[in-house]
Design a protein around this motif. Structure first.
Motif, short mmCIF file in Angstrom:
data_model
loop_
_atom_site.label_atom_id
_atom_site.label_comp_id
_atom_site.label_asym_id
_atom_site.label_seq_id
_atom_site.Cartn_x
_atom_site.Cartn_y
_atom_site.Cartn_z
N THR A 14 0.83 -1.21 0.00
CA THR A 14 0.00 0.00 0.00
C THR A 14 0.87 1.26 0.00
OG1 THR A 14 -1.74 -1.17 1.21
CG2 THR A 14 -1.84 1.23 1.22
N ALA A 15 2.01 1.18 0.69
CA ALA A 15 2.94 2.31 0.76
C ALA A 15 3.81 2.42 -0.49
CB ALA A 15 3.81 2.19 2.00
N GLY A 16 3.70 1.45 -1.40
CA GLY A 16 4.48 1.49 -2.62
C GLY A 16 5.87 0.89 -2.50
N ARG A 17 6.14 0.19 -1.39
CA ARG A 17 7.45 -0.43 -1.19
C ARG A 17 7.37 -1.89 -1.64
NH1 ARG A 17 6.95 3.15 3.45
NH2 ARG A 17 6.00 1.48 4.69
N VAL A 18 7.49 -2.09 -2.93
CA VAL A 18 7.21 -3.40 -3.52
C VAL A 18 8.22 -4.45 -3.07
CG1 VAL A 18 6.93 -4.66 -5.68
CG2 VAL A 18 6.10 -2.32 -5.49
N GLU A 34 9.96 -4.61 -0.29
CA GLU A 34 9.68 -4.99 1.10
C GLU A 34 8.42 -5.84 1.19
OE1 GLU A 34 10.52 -2.09 -0.02
OE2 GLU A 34 11.96 -1.08 1.30
N ALA A 35 7.41 -5.49 0.38
CA ALA A 35 6.17 -6.26 0.37
C ALA A 35 6.42 -7.69 -0.08
CB ALA A 35 5.14 -5.59 -0.54
N GLU A 36 7.27 -7.86 -1.09
CA GLU A 36 7.58 -9.21 -1.56
C GLU A 36 8.32 -10.01 -0.49
OE1 GLU A 36 9.75 -11.55 -5.27
OE2 GLU A 36 9.49 -9.37 -5.36
N ALA A 37 9.25 -9.37 0.19
CA ALA A 37 9.98 -10.07 1.26
C ALA A 37 9.03 -10.52 2.37
CB ALA A 37 11.07 -9.15 1.83
N MET A 86 1.32 -12.64 -1.99
CA MET A 86 2.39 -12.84 -2.97
C MET A 86 1.88 -12.60 -4.39
SD MET A 86 5.53 -13.34 -3.61
CE MET A 86 6.40 -14.13 -2.24
N ILE A 87 0.65 -13.04 -4.67
CA ILE A 87 0.06 -12.78 -5.99
C ILE A 87 -0.03 -11.27 -6.24
CG2 ILE A 87 -2.02 -12.99 -7.40
CD1 ILE A 87 -0.41 -15.59 -7.11
N ASP A 88 -0.44 -10.52 -5.24
CA ASP A 88 -0.53 -9.06 -5.37
C ASP A 88 0.82 -8.46 -5.75
OD1 ASP A 88 -3.22 -9.02 -4.73
OD2 ASP A 88 -2.88 -8.60 -2.61
N VAL A 89 1.86 -8.91 -5.05
CA VAL A 89 3.20 -8.37 -5.29
C VAL A 89 3.70 -8.74 -6.69
CG1 VAL A 89 5.60 -8.59 -4.60
CG2 VAL A 89 3.85 -8.29 -2.86
N LEU A 90 3.49 -9.98 -7.08
CA LEU A 90 3.94 -10.41 -8.40
C LEU A 90 3.15 -9.70 -9.51
CD1 LEU A 90 4.36 -14.24 -7.74
CD2 LEU A 90 6.18 -12.52 -7.93
#
Length: 245
Positions: free
Chosen positions: A79-83, A85-88, A114-118
């Motif tokens: 949500t913060a745009g830190r992709v 970090e989100a994936e980790a 994980m689907i969201d991040v990918l």
């Protein structure tokens, strides 16, 4: 209610730390409160809460608590745009959860983040392999975590260029949520996704109708993030955008 009202109620629910101390990081209510604060625009506050929850899980050696904290950390980071970090965080959640047999109730949410991040990175093949590995490509059961996965799968299908199947997922998500609302609508991009799918399918009037409804709801909620998403959805459904497409 509005984002401000929701945030005030969320802070009351925390009870100066009582909620976490009584429920621990293994219980969903704490994360629901963090989720509300994040959707109200208080991402730093939510992140601090989740860090505290993860520390509790680590101190008690709780894989469940660690997985839950990681799922919601991934949501906040994305949500913060830190992709990255989100994936980790999504990877942490999947590792801690094990598989759909070890934690059947919560595992779909680990896959969903994980689907969201990918999806936001356009890594469609990787995401589809993940869904296939866990037999999540076809019909999904109806539960809170499977609803999250249903929405994420719709977003993935939109990114993959399959507007028709994306809309099927979004409409089914809507149908399930209208019967029993369980997910926070302000932390997913569902209205925008449905609008894009409708526009790509040539259903312009329906796209604009949904986009206007999303904008009205976002104005009432009152956060910049919600308004931004709704305005993007409306622009997507505009005649000028259709002509470019």
């Amino acid at each position: 209610g509005t984002a401000r009202e929701a945030a005030e109620l969320a802070e009351q629910a925390l009870g100066d730390g009582v909620l976490l101390s009584e429920q621990t990081a293994d219980a969903l209510p704490f994360y629901q409160v963090a989720n509300v604060l994040a959707s109200a625009g208080q991402l730093d506050r939510a992140a601090d809460m989740l860090a505290t929850a993860r520390a509790d899980a680590v101190a008690r050696g709780s894989q469940l608590g660690f997985a839950l904290a990681s799922v919601f950390c991934s949501i906040v980071e994305l949500t913060a745009g830190r992709v990255g970090e989100a994936e980790a965080e999504a990877a942490n959640a999947l590792r801690a959860a094990g598989d759909e047999h070890a934690w059947p109730l919560g595992f779909p949410s680990c896959v969903a983040v994980m689907i969201d991040v990918l999806a936001v990175q356009g890594r469609v093949a990787e995401a589809e392999r993940l869904l296939l590995r866990h037999d999540f490509l076809d019909s999904l059961a109806d539960s809170l975590t499977f609803r999250a996965l249903l929405h994420s799968r719709g977003q993935l299908r939109l990114v993959a260029g399959d507007a028709q199947r994306a809309l099927v997922d979004f409409d089914e998500f809507d149908r399930r949520e209208s019967a029993w609302r369980t997910l926070n609508p302000w932390l997913n991009n569902h209205p925008h996704g449905a609008v894009v799918a409708l526009a790509r399918l040539g259903r312009a009037d329906e796209a604009r109708e949904r986009a206007r409804a999303a904008l009205e709801a976002a104005r009432h909620w009152g956060t910049d993030q919600a308004m931004g998403r709704a305005l993007v959805a409306l622009a997507t459904a505009s005649p000028a955008h259709e002509a470019e497409a």
